[in-house]
Scaffold this motif. Structure first.
Motif, mmCIF file in Angstrom:
data_model
loop_
_atom_site.group_PDB
_atom_site.id
_atom_site.type_symbol
_atom_site.label_atom_id
_atom_site.label_comp_id
_atom_site.label_asym_id
_atom_site.label_seq_id
_atom_site.Cartn_x
_atom_site.Cartn_y
_atom_site.Cartn_z
ATOM 1 N N ASP A 105 -5.810 -0.972 6.987
ATOM 2 C CA ASP A 105 -6.340 -2.244 7.466
ATOM 3 C C ASP A 105 -7.083 -2.921 6.326
ATOM 4 O OD1 ASP A 105 -7.650 -4.345 8.669
ATOM 5 O OD2 ASP A 105 -8.232 -3.208 10.449
ATOM 6 N N ARG A 106 -6.649 -4.136 5.962
ATOM 7 C CA ARG A 106 -7.279 -4.870 4.849
ATOM 8 C C ARG A 106 -8.770 -5.109 5.127
ATOM 9 N NH1 ARG A 106 -5.246 -5.371 -0.292
ATOM 10 N NH2 ARG A 106 -3.025 -5.897 -0.281
ATOM 11 N N ASN A 107 -9.141 -5.251 6.395
ATOM 12 C CA ASN A 107 -10.556 -5.475 6.719
ATOM 13 C C ASN A 107 -11.414 -4.274 6.326
ATOM 14 O OD1 ASN A 107 -10.028 -8.018 7.841
ATOM 15 N ND2 ASN A 107 -9.527 -7.094 9.833
ATOM 16 N N TRP A 135 0.836 -1.193 0.000
ATOM 17 C CA TRP A 135 0.000 0.000 0.000
ATOM 18 C C TRP A 135 0.875 1.248 0.000
ATOM 19 C CZ3 TRP A 135 -5.092 -0.582 -0.818
ATOM 20 C CH2 TRP A 135 -5.616 -1.833 -0.589
ATOM 21 N N GLY A 163 -10.451 -3.724 1.976
ATOM 22 C CA GLY A 163 -10.821 -4.759 1.030
ATOM 23 C C GLY A 163 -9.615 -5.294 0.293
ATOM 24 N N ASP A 164 -9.892 -6.089 -0.745
ATOM 25 C CA ASP A 164 -8.809 -6.754 -1.475
ATOM 26 C C ASP A 164 -8.405 -6.034 -2.755
ATOM 27 O OD1 ASP A 164 -8.717 -8.769 0.406
ATOM 28 O OD2 ASP A 164 -10.330 -9.888 -0.587
ATOM 29 N N ALA A 165 -9.046 -4.919 -3.067
ATOM 30 C CA ALA A 165 -8.706 -4.208 -4.300
ATOM 31 C C ALA A 165 -7.277 -3.683 -4.219
ATOM 32 C CB ALA A 165 -9.670 -3.050 -4.510
ATOM 33 N N PRO A 166 -6.543 -3.709 -5.352
ATOM 34 C CA PRO A 166 -5.144 -3.257 -5.335
ATOM 35 C C PRO A 166 -5.009 -1.742 -5.259
ATOM 36 C CG PRO A 166 -5.783 -3.832 -7.555
ATOM 37 C CD PRO A 166 -6.944 -4.224 -6.683
ATOM 38 N N GLU A 207 5.058 -4.985 -5.990
ATOM 39 C CA GLU A 207 5.686 -6.236 -5.596
ATOM 40 C C GLU A 207 7.144 -6.335 -6.022
ATOM 41 O OE1 GLU A 207 4.331 -8.236 -3.705
ATOM 42 O OE2 GLU A 207 2.176 -7.937 -3.845
ATOM 43 N N TYR A 254 -1.283 1.556 -4.646
ATOM 44 C CA TYR A 254 -1.183 0.220 -5.190
ATOM 45 C C TYR A 254 -0.069 -0.567 -4.513
ATOM 46 C CZ TYR A 254 2.642 2.422 -7.635
ATOM 47 O OH TYR A 254 3.775 3.125 -7.922
ATOM 48 N N VAL A 255 -0.151 -1.879 -4.664
ATOM 49 C CA VAL A 255 0.873 -2.767 -4.137
ATOM 50 C C VAL A 255 1.980 -2.892 -5.174
ATOM 51 C CG1 VAL A 255 1.386 -5.080 -3.287
ATOM 52 C CG2 VAL A 255 -0.838 -4.049 -2.823
#
Length: 563
Positions: A488-490, A14, A493-496, A561, A558-559
């Motif tokens: 917090d991912r909770n 993030w 959510g899972d969107a990038p 990697e 965005y993530v």
């Protein structure tokens, strides 16, 4: 902070990368030819040390220039690195020709703190263990001060073996580390009392400074004498102490909220009061006595060192720190020596740059001659630019960089377009695209290709492309920073990625929760604008043209990697 060389970045989630710090960019306020090198200019390198030609100038002393405009006297620096990793530059004091300090804590238990003396005459370091007359209790030195005989007074916090009990002691040790006295001062300076420093006058009397309440006074044998009130409800900073020829003792005070002046106050030890005060001193970082008697006081700030006459309320510039290859932002202590030289202790933890510097007044014609280049930027970030320039200047015998600061982008742009003598520009906060349209930047590609120190392969993938506009490489970064927004991912959510609308919706669904800790609405908008502009470089979005596009464009977090 990351160097611009290739690295593998792990566990960056993030995140939003943005550029920070000073990016040295050759700048020529005129048109370039097809080769990227302007007519009449020789190739150079922004970081390699091959600089563009400029006027030749020695170390400068701006106050010594006669009517002709030529500099008559300069102050040439001599840097001395004390070979002691535990040297305490922040609390160093010069006693005669001896530098005194107490060593900092070592990493191991076998590294006890020592009373240290460094002789400037023979460059010898002496370290003497402190004789605590150990009783098994843990001690932590809170502050200390040396007298004119290199004896040291210090305040130590003393804890029981389980740290449940606390006491404060006032100690005095002679120059050989022998204990002269120790007094329990917990009753006056308990655990809840903050200590902002201490000093010793010519009679051995001890002054302990508290930022909020006043000065605690102790006699030469360590007996408590009383307190002196500052007479202010605001926090007070002690910027230095001076003992006059009349043996009166003065302190320089900076009161919180007073941006215009410092005050000079006489401390009447016997009457336990501030006997007299002058509130018209300039705002300074420190004061000291002038052994030559030419000035009533010597002052210094981030820019320069000065002589000051109280009756005329006038300061005269002695020398500018930058002109003597020192960053005034890193000066921890300044003093005059009896032989006419000046002394300062310099400490820059960011670049592990710690040393003492001696300044010798020298005829301008005898000083090293170097070609000067001007590095321009905004007032914000001035200390970083000065630090970069000083480090470059110290290692280069041919060129030196002078730093010039501007209060606003408009002022900087006007200076560039008016063809003021500017060779290098700090790109922090600058609208590079607008300046590129004016063709003011030199293409650094030929410089990089001809450099013997750097090549494109030395940089992290994509870094140089971020500084390339319409095929012109306008900057070669020394380093960059990654600012990371963690969520917090909770909740996210899972969107990038997260849009501005998504951020506002998330905040609305969680009343009472601050999306970002400790930030105002204005600061939030500024960061969103900064982050979005940086993200556009990395995510391949269209380049934003103005503030409207920045606000309306989606904020892409965005993530990453692979970097």
């Amino acid at each position: 902070m990351r160097r611009a060389g290739k690295r593998i970045f792990d566990n960056i989630v993030w995140c939003l990368p943005i550029f920070l710090l000073a990016f040295l960019t050759a700048c020529n306020p005129g048109a370039s030819n097809s080769s990227g090198v302007s007519d009449g200019e020789a190739p150079g390198g922004a970081l390699s040390g091959d600089m563009l030609p400029a006027d030749t100038a020695p170390y400068a002393d701006s106050t010594s220039a006669p009517a002709t405009g030529k500099t008559e006297w300069v102050y040439v620096p001599e840097r001395i690195e004390i070979r002691d990793e535990r040297a305490d530059y922040d609390a160093m004091r010069l006693i005669g020709d001896t530098v005194c300090y107490i060593s900092m804590n070592g990493e191991g238990e076998d590294s006890p703190r020592e009373i240290c003396r460094y002789a400037l005459t023979d460059r010898e370091l002496t370290g003497i263990p402190i004789d605590w007359q150990d009783d098994g209790q843990a001690r932590e030195i809170s502050c200390y001060a040396f007298d004119s005989d290199c004896n040291v007074c210090l305040i130590a916090n003393v804890y029981s073996a389980d740290y449940s009990q606390f006491r404060r002691f006032l100690y005095k040790f002679d120059r050989e580390g022998n204990n002269i006295f120790f007094k329990d001062i917990t009753e006056q300076l308990g655990r809840g009392t903050s200590i902002g420093g201490m000093s010793v006058d010519g009679q051995g009397r001890i002054y302990v400074f508290n930022p909020e309440e006043g000065i605690w006074l102790y006699t030469a044998d360590g007996s408590y004498h009383g307190t002196v009130s500052y007479g202010s409800s605001k926090e007070v900073q002690i910027r230095g102490t001076v003992e006059g020829e009349d043996e009166k003792y003065y302190i320089c005070i900076r009161t919180e909220g007073n941006e215009a002046h410092c005050a000079l106050a006489e401390v009447d030890f016997e009457k336990k009061q501030l006997a007299e005060s002058r509130t018209d001193l300039p705002v300074v970082d420190g004061v000291c006595a002038d052994p030559s008697g030419q000035y009533d006081l010597l002052l210094y700030d981030h820019t320069a060192a000065y002589g000051y006459n109280l009756s005329a309320q006038k300061k005269e510039e002695l020398f500018v720190w930058q002109d003597s290859d020192v960053s005034g932002y890193d000066v921890q202590y300044f003093s005059a020596m009896e032989d006419g030289r000046y002394f300062c202790a310099v400490e820059d933890w960011l670049y592990d740059d710690r040393s003492v510097v001696l300044f010798t007044r020298t005829g301008a014609e005898e000083a090293p001659q170097r070609r000067e280049m001007v590095l321009a930027g905004l007032d914000e970030g001035m200390s970083d630019r000065v630090g970069l320039a000083v480090r470059f200047n110290r290692g280069n015998s041919q060129y030196r960089i002078a730093v010039k600061s501007y209060s606003s982008l408009t002022e900087l742009y006007n200076a560039i377009l008016a063809r003021e003598p500017i060779d290098i520009v700090d790109l922090s906060g600058v609208n590079i695209k607008n300046l590129c349209r004016q063709e003011v930047f030199e293409d650094l590609s030929p410089y990089l290709e001809e450099s013997v120190n750097l090549s494109r392969e030395d940089f992290v993938d994509g870094i140089l492309e971020a500084y390339t506009f319409d095929g012109v490489l306008v900057g070669i970064p020394e380093s960059f920073r990654l600012r990371t927004v963690v969520g917090d991912r909770n909740m996210l959510g899972d969107a990038p990625g997260l849009t501005l609308e998504g951020l506002l919706a998330m905040a609305g669904n969680n009343p009472g929760v601050m999306p970002f800790d400790g930030i105002t609405r204005e600061e939030m908008m500024r960061y969103l604008m900064m982050f979005n502009e940086a993200a556009s470089y990395y995510s391949g979005q269209k380049e934003v043209e103005d503030v409207t596009d920045i606000i309306q464009n989606r904020i892409q977090i965005y993530v990453n990697e692979n970097r």
